[in-house]
Design a protein around this motif. Structure first.
Motif, PDB file in Angstrom:
ATOM      1  N   LYS A 643     107.110 107.126  31.997  1.00  0.00           N
ATOM      2  CA  LYS A 643     106.114 106.118  31.646  1.00  0.00           C
ATOM      3  C   LYS A 643     104.697 106.703  31.617  1.00  0.00           C
ATOM      4  N   LEU A 644     104.492 107.820  32.292  1.00  0.00           N
ATOM      5  CA  LEU A 644     103.170 108.442  32.301  1.00  0.00           C
ATOM      6  C   LEU A 644     102.796 108.985  30.929  1.00  0.00           C
ATOM      7  N   GLY A 645     103.783 109.117  30.052  1.00  0.00           N
ATOM      8  CA  GLY A 645     103.516 109.546  28.686  1.00  0.00           C
ATOM      9  C   GLY A 645     102.971 108.439  27.799  1.00  0.00           C
ATOM     10  N   ILE A 646     102.924 107.222  28.321  1.00  0.00           N
ATOM     11  CA  ILE A 646     102.382 106.082  27.570  1.00  0.00           C
ATOM     12  C   ILE A 646     100.985 105.781  28.111  1.00  0.00           C
ATOM     13  N   GLU A 647     100.016 105.658  27.223  1.00  0.00           N
ATOM     14  CA  GLU A 647      98.633 105.435  27.643  1.00  0.00           C
ATOM     15  C   GLU A 647      98.506 104.121  28.414  1.00  0.00           C
ATOM     16  N   ARG A 648      97.691 104.133  29.462  1.00  0.00           N
ATOM     17  CA  ARG A 648      97.494 102.940  30.284  1.00  0.00           C
ATOM     18  C   ARG A 648      96.970 101.769  29.465  1.00  0.00           C
ATOM     19  N   GLU A 649      96.119 102.062  28.477  1.00  0.00           N
ATOM     20  CA  GLU A 649      95.529 100.997  27.684  1.00  0.00           C
ATOM     21  C   GLU A 649      96.590 100.155  26.996  1.00  0.00           C
ATOM     22  N   ARG A 650      97.716 100.780  26.620  1.00  0.00           N
ATOM     23  CA  ARG A 650      98.777 100.030  25.948  1.00  0.00           C
ATOM     24  C   ARG A 650      99.409  99.002  26.886  1.00  0.00           C
ATOM     25  N   PHE A 651      99.465  99.318  28.161  1.00  0.00           N
ATOM     26  CA  PHE A 651     100.000  98.359  29.123  1.00  0.00           C
ATOM     27  C   PHE A 651      99.049  97.176  29.286  1.00  0.00           C
ATOM     28  N   PHE A 652      97.742  97.444  29.336  1.00  0.00           N
ATOM     29  CA  PHE A 652      96.770  96.344  29.452  1.00  0.00           C
ATOM     30  C   PHE A 652      96.816  95.452  28.205  1.00  0.00           C
ATOM     31  N   LYS A 653      96.972  96.069  27.033  1.00  0.00           N
ATOM     32  CA  LYS A 653      97.104  95.282  25.803  1.00  0.00           C
ATOM     33  C   LYS A 653      98.381  94.449  25.841  1.00  0.00           C
ATOM     34  N   GLY A 654      99.442  95.044  26.405  1.00  0.00           N
ATOM     35  CA  GLY A 654     100.701  94.313  26.533  1.00  0.00           C
ATOM     36  C   GLY A 654     100.555  93.085  27.407  1.00  0.00           C
ATOM     37  N   LEU A 655      99.835  93.217  28.524  1.00  0.00           N
ATOM     38  CA  LEU A 655      99.600  92.069  29.403  1.00  0.00           C
ATOM     39  C   LEU A 655      98.847  90.961  28.674  1.00  0.00           C
ATOM     40  N   GLU A 656      97.840  91.356  27.912  1.00  0.00           N
ATOM     41  CA  GLU A 656      97.055  90.372  27.157  1.00  0.00           C
ATOM     42  C   GLU A 656      97.951  89.622  26.173  1.00  0.00           C
ATOM     43  N   TRP A 657      98.803  90.364  25.476  1.00  0.00           N
ATOM     44  CA  TRP A 657      99.719  89.735  24.509  1.00  0.00           C
ATOM     45  C   TRP A 657     100.688  88.800  25.217  1.00  0.00           C
ATOM     46  N   MET A 658     101.229  89.221  26.344  1.00  0.00           N
ATOM     47  CA  MET A 658     102.189  88.392  27.079  1.00  0.00           C
ATOM     48  C   MET A 658     101.562  87.065  27.498  1.00  0.00           C
ATOM     49  N   ARG A 659     100.328  87.124  27.985  1.00  0.00           N
ATOM     50  CA  ARG A 659      99.666  85.881  28.410  1.00  0.00           C
ATOM     51  C   ARG A 659      99.408  84.973  27.209  1.00  0.00           C
ATOM     52  N   GLU A 660      99.009  85.570  26.103  1.00  0.00           N
ATOM     53  CA  GLU A 660      98.767  84.772  24.898  1.00  0.00           C
ATOM     54  C   GLU A 660     100.038  84.059  24.446  1.00  0.00           C
ATOM     55  N   GLN A 661     101.186  84.718  24.644  1.00  0.00           N
ATOM     56  CA  GLN A 661     102.458  84.150  24.192  1.00  0.00           C
ATOM     57  C   GLN A 661     103.146  83.315  25.270  1.00  0.00           C
ATOM     58  N   GLY A 662     102.576  83.248  26.456  1.00  0.00           N
ATOM     59  CA  GLY A 662     103.194  82.488  27.538  1.00  0.00           C
ATOM     60  C   GLY A 662     104.380  83.198  28.163  1.00  0.00           C
ATOM     61  N   LEU A 663     104.486  84.509  27.959  1.00  0.00           N
ATOM     62  CA  LEU A 663     105.594  85.287  28.511  1.00  0.00           C
ATOM     63  C   LEU A 663     105.170  85.820  29.882  1.00  0.00           C
ATOM     64  N   VAL A 664     105.145  84.912  30.857  1.00  0.00           N
ATOM     65  CA  VAL A 664     104.589  85.223  32.180  1.00  0.00           C
ATOM     66  C   VAL A 664     105.646  84.958  33.253  1.00  0.00           C
ATOM     67  N   PRO A 665     105.957  85.949  34.093  1.00  0.00           N
ATOM     68  CA  PRO A 665     106.952  85.735  35.156  1.00  0.00           C
ATOM     69  C   PRO A 665     106.397  84.892  36.289  1.00  0.00           C
ATOM     70  N   VAL A 666     107.299  84.326  37.080  1.00  0.00           N
ATOM     71  CA  VAL A 666     106.861  83.487  38.199  1.00  0.00           C
ATOM     72  C   VAL A 666     107.513  83.910  39.508  1.00  0.00           C
ATOM     73  N   GLY A 667     108.130  85.086  39.524  1.00  0.00           N
ATOM     74  CA  GLY A 667     108.692  85.588  40.769  1.00  0.00           C
ATOM     75  C   GLY A 667     110.040  85.017  41.122  1.00  0.00           C
ATOM     76  N   ARG A 668     110.911  84.921  40.117  1.00  0.00           N
ATOM     77  CA  ARG A 668     112.270  84.434  40.368  1.00  0.00           C
ATOM     78  C   ARG A 668     113.266  85.446  39.825  1.00  0.00           C
ATOM     79  N   GLY A 669     114.509  85.306  40.236  1.00  0.00           N
ATOM     80  CA  GLY A 669     115.556  86.178  39.717  1.00  0.00           C
ATOM     81  C   GLY A 669     115.751  87.419  40.560  1.00  0.00           C
ATOM     82  N   ARG A 670     116.239  88.477  39.903  1.00  0.00           N
ATOM     83  CA  ARG A 670     116.636  89.693  40.607  1.00  0.00           C
ATOM     84  C   ARG A 670     115.510  90.725  40.613  1.00  0.00           C
ATOM     85  N   LEU A 671     115.390  91.430  41.729  1.00  0.00           N
ATOM     86  CA  LEU A 671     114.444  92.530  41.833  1.00  0.00           C
ATOM     87  C   LEU A 671     114.988  93.720  41.049  1.00  0.00           C
ATOM     88  N   VAL A 672     114.140  94.330  40.234  1.00  0.00           N
ATOM     89  CA  VAL A 672     114.529  95.547  39.513  1.00  0.00           C
ATOM     90  C   VAL A 672     114.124  96.724  40.387  1.00  0.00           C
TER      91      VAL A 672
END
Length: 675
Positions: A643-672
């Protein structure tokens, strides 16, 4: 017997406009933050706040479009003000519900789960007051709530002291990392090595070899122009004799080292951006680096790519691997950040590239110089409103240059020390996670069924609701067959839009099924682990594919050309789709909506989103209330080395997109967890 009571009987809406409130014109405007709660805004006291809503001490205000990420606040004691009319304002009924306890519940994983479930909207989900009233709160007495509050306040003091110590440790670690870099570029890390290797070629001789190489390259280019014609090449600044450089007086400079400037060791170039109005210049296969991707990292891939035509018809230049980049513009932390190219790539005009094509400088050593001099580089920027660096300023930056062999030793030593620092960072972060887990344990104890509740035998007591498990098994179909059916459904969506089909292989298929299980709560009996490509249960996927092949639903084959895996429909494919649709019932709509949401993502984007979701959910399961920095750290630095081969900025952009789309976890299910 434990149970729940809906908030409708515990809260009431407060909708008082500023213009209708006695003395309202003197009230201050506030906003709501998901981290700080009620916060002051830049609005001044004026008549334009007439439609704003009044808030009083112990009243709640929330943004209906962002409450799903914790954007709700409780008005502190002594604060009277107003908030935007777009907000929802409410209060608890007297002696029914302790406001502080309700706030903790709404920001907990269970509260966020219910908020996300009850929020409505096709594009952007919103939680209206009527929806809030349907949230189920633990049926505990008012007196017990006061005990919970008192217990938590005492714990908060201990928790605060612990967090203060953790922050102190993080500050010390940051200073340690900077000290390592400073000692590296000053030669202090390798003093013993120099004493044992006094016969190495000195850096002064190395500079002469670099200059000879650069002169040879320049003469060769001149000869080519004289034979073939064309534009005369510009002489590199490092070879132009009239140019003088101001070098610091470094009395402690080791005898085998030399003071020099960036111009003398590499070619400093500034990139460009092809015309964005020319669509034929974009979406090709040639990596193009934006300044936001120059983020103190190695660059293995880029967010955007240009076409062959965009490369040939514009002034962009391809730089080789080993080129060191430095961002020149940016008011935030961007300006002065640096990176090393690990691929051939072009860059934009907001970054300078130091091309090292002679093999006589270790790129990572120059990168460490830039990392160590980050603050100085930012200070060297010129300009008024938006200070910026430029190619000439970067070329004139002075540095201490060691012999080539010593550069290699320095890079090796620094990388070993930074690995130790990363281990310490992980331990500190574990301490932070543990501290948050302790805090959440207090709340879980408070809201658990072990606590006293209202009398369930009382005919006037509110209806009791059972907690639903997560994820949930779908009846009338095995988890393996359902998993196969969801893969078939996802393939069908991609097949209907051929431009996206190229990205549908093992990785994206596994990311889609992970989100269907983790976000929608449809149990596929997976046991995902932290793998290179994100949350993954590869053995389970192979089991599903084997079942699909035996049942003549579909087969998955590895392609010889590129090694990628491709899906191929068999004669029973349509029957599987029908069987899956029947089993899912009304939930098929949710599944299709999530697949369509992920449809435009390429393989890497799907990997980033699924990894962020799993990392975020992990933190919530551990009792954290993480900010973006912590989520990205968990998804990148604390996930898998690849994962260190992927720029950090792409992860921050991913978070922004997830929030815009309502794809937000709430702390349920199985731990990875780790493999």
């Amino acid at each position: 017997m434990s149970g729940t009571i809906r908030l409708r009987s515990l809260i009431e809406k407060a909708h008082i406009k500023c213009c209708d409130f006695d003395g309202g014109q003197g009230l201050e405007a506030f906003g709501v933050s998901n981290t700080e709660g009620i916060v002051r805004t830049a609005h001044r006291k004026s008549d334009d706040l007439g439609e704003y809503l009044v808030i009083e001490p112990s009243w709640f205000a929330y943004n209906p479009y962002r409450v799903n990420v914790g954007s709700i606040g409780l008005t502190p004691e002594g604060v009277f003000g107003v908030v935007s009319p777009a907000y929802v304002v409410f209060r608890t009924k007297e002696r029914k519900l302790v406001p502080e306890v309700l706030l903790d519940f709404l920001k907990s994983s269970e509260g966020l789960r219910q908020i996300n479930k009850l929020a409505r909207g096709a594009v952007r989900k919103a939680l209206r007051f009527e929806d809030l009233c349907e949230i189920e709160f633990p049926a505990i007495s008012y007196e017990r709530q006061l005990e919970i509050l008192e217990h938590k306040q005492g714990f908060n003091q201990q928790h605060g002291r612990l967090l203060s110590e953790i922050e102190h440790q993080q500050s010390l670690l940051a200073k340690l990392k900077q000290a390592i870099l400073q000692e590296a570029i000053q030669g202090k890390l390798t003093a013993d090595w120099r004493a044992a290797h006094s016969d190495v070629e000195p850096a002064s001789q190395l500079l002469k070899r670099i200059s000879a190489y650069r002169l040879m390259e320049y003469d060769s280019a001149l000869s080519e122009v004289s034979v073939l014609g064309g534009r005369k090449p510009k002489k590199p600044r490092g070879l132009v004799s009239p140019i003088t450089y101001d070098l610091p007086d470094w009395p402690e400079l080791p005898s085998s080292w030399v003071a020099t400037v960036v111009d003398k060791i590499g070619l400093v170039c500034v990139g460009s951006t092809p015309d964005r109005n020319r669509k034929e210049y974009w979406n090709g296969s040639i990596p193009w680096v934006s300044s936001g991707e120059v983020a103190n990292c190695h660059i293995y891939d880029t967010e955007e790519k240009i076409s062959e035509e965009g490369f040939k018809q514009t002034s962009v230049t391809m730089h080789p691997p080993g080129t060191v980049l430095i961002a020149m513009i940016g008011q935030g932390k961007t300006r002065g950040q640096s990176a090393v190219l690990k691929i051939p790539a072009c860059t934009n005009q907001n970054s300078a590239s130091v091309v090292i094509d002679h093999g006589l400088i270790v790129p990572e050593f120059l990168w460490m110089v830039f990392l160590a001099r980050y603050s100085e580089s930012r200070g060297a920027a010129k300009g008024g409103n938006q200070p910026a660096l430029n190619g000439e300023v970067i070329g004139r930056m002075a540095l201490r240059l060691p012999p080539l062999d010593e550069q290699k030793v320095i890079v090796e030593k620094v990388e070993a020390l930074m690995t130790t620092c990363r281990t310490l960072e992980a331990e500190i972060e574990h301490s932070r996670t543990h501290a948050a887990h302790l805090l959440q344990a207090v709340l879980r104890e408070a809201f658990s069924g072990q606590l006293a509740t209202e009398d369930a035998n009382d005919k006037h007591a509110p209806a009791i609701a059972k907690v639903v498990p997560f994820p949930v098994r779908i009846g009338n179909i095995s988890a393996t067959d359902l998993h196969a059916g969801i893969l078939a459904r996802a393939y069908q969506h991609h097949e209907q839009t051929p431009k996206h089909l190229v990205h549908f292989g093992h990785v994206k298929a596994e990311k889609i099924t992970h989100l269907i299980e983790a976000h929608l709560g449809i149990d596929l009996e997976r046991a995902p682990v932290k793998a290179a490509a994100g949350p993954n249960d590869y053995p389970h996927l192979k089991k599903v594919e084997s079942r699909a092949q035996k049942a003549n639903w579909f087969v998955v084959r590895q392609q010889k050309a590129d090694g990628a895996y491709a899906f191929h429909k068999e004669r029973g494919f349509d029957a599987l789709l029908g069987k899956t649709a029947e089993a899912l019932g009304e939930r098929a709509t949710e599944v299709d909506a999530l697949i369509n949401l992920l449809l435009p993502l390429n393989t890497r984007q799907a990997e980033i989103v699924a990894t962020l979701y799993a990392a975020w959910n992990n933190l919530l399961l551990l009792g954290r209330s993480p900010g973006d920095e912590e989520i990205v750290y968990e998804a990148r630095e604390n996930w898998h080395a690849s994962k260190l081969g992927i720029e950090r900025e792409r992860f921050f952009k991913g978070l922004e997109w997830m929030r815009e789309q309502g794809l937000v976890p709430v702390g349920r299910g199985r731990l990875v967890d780790t493999q």
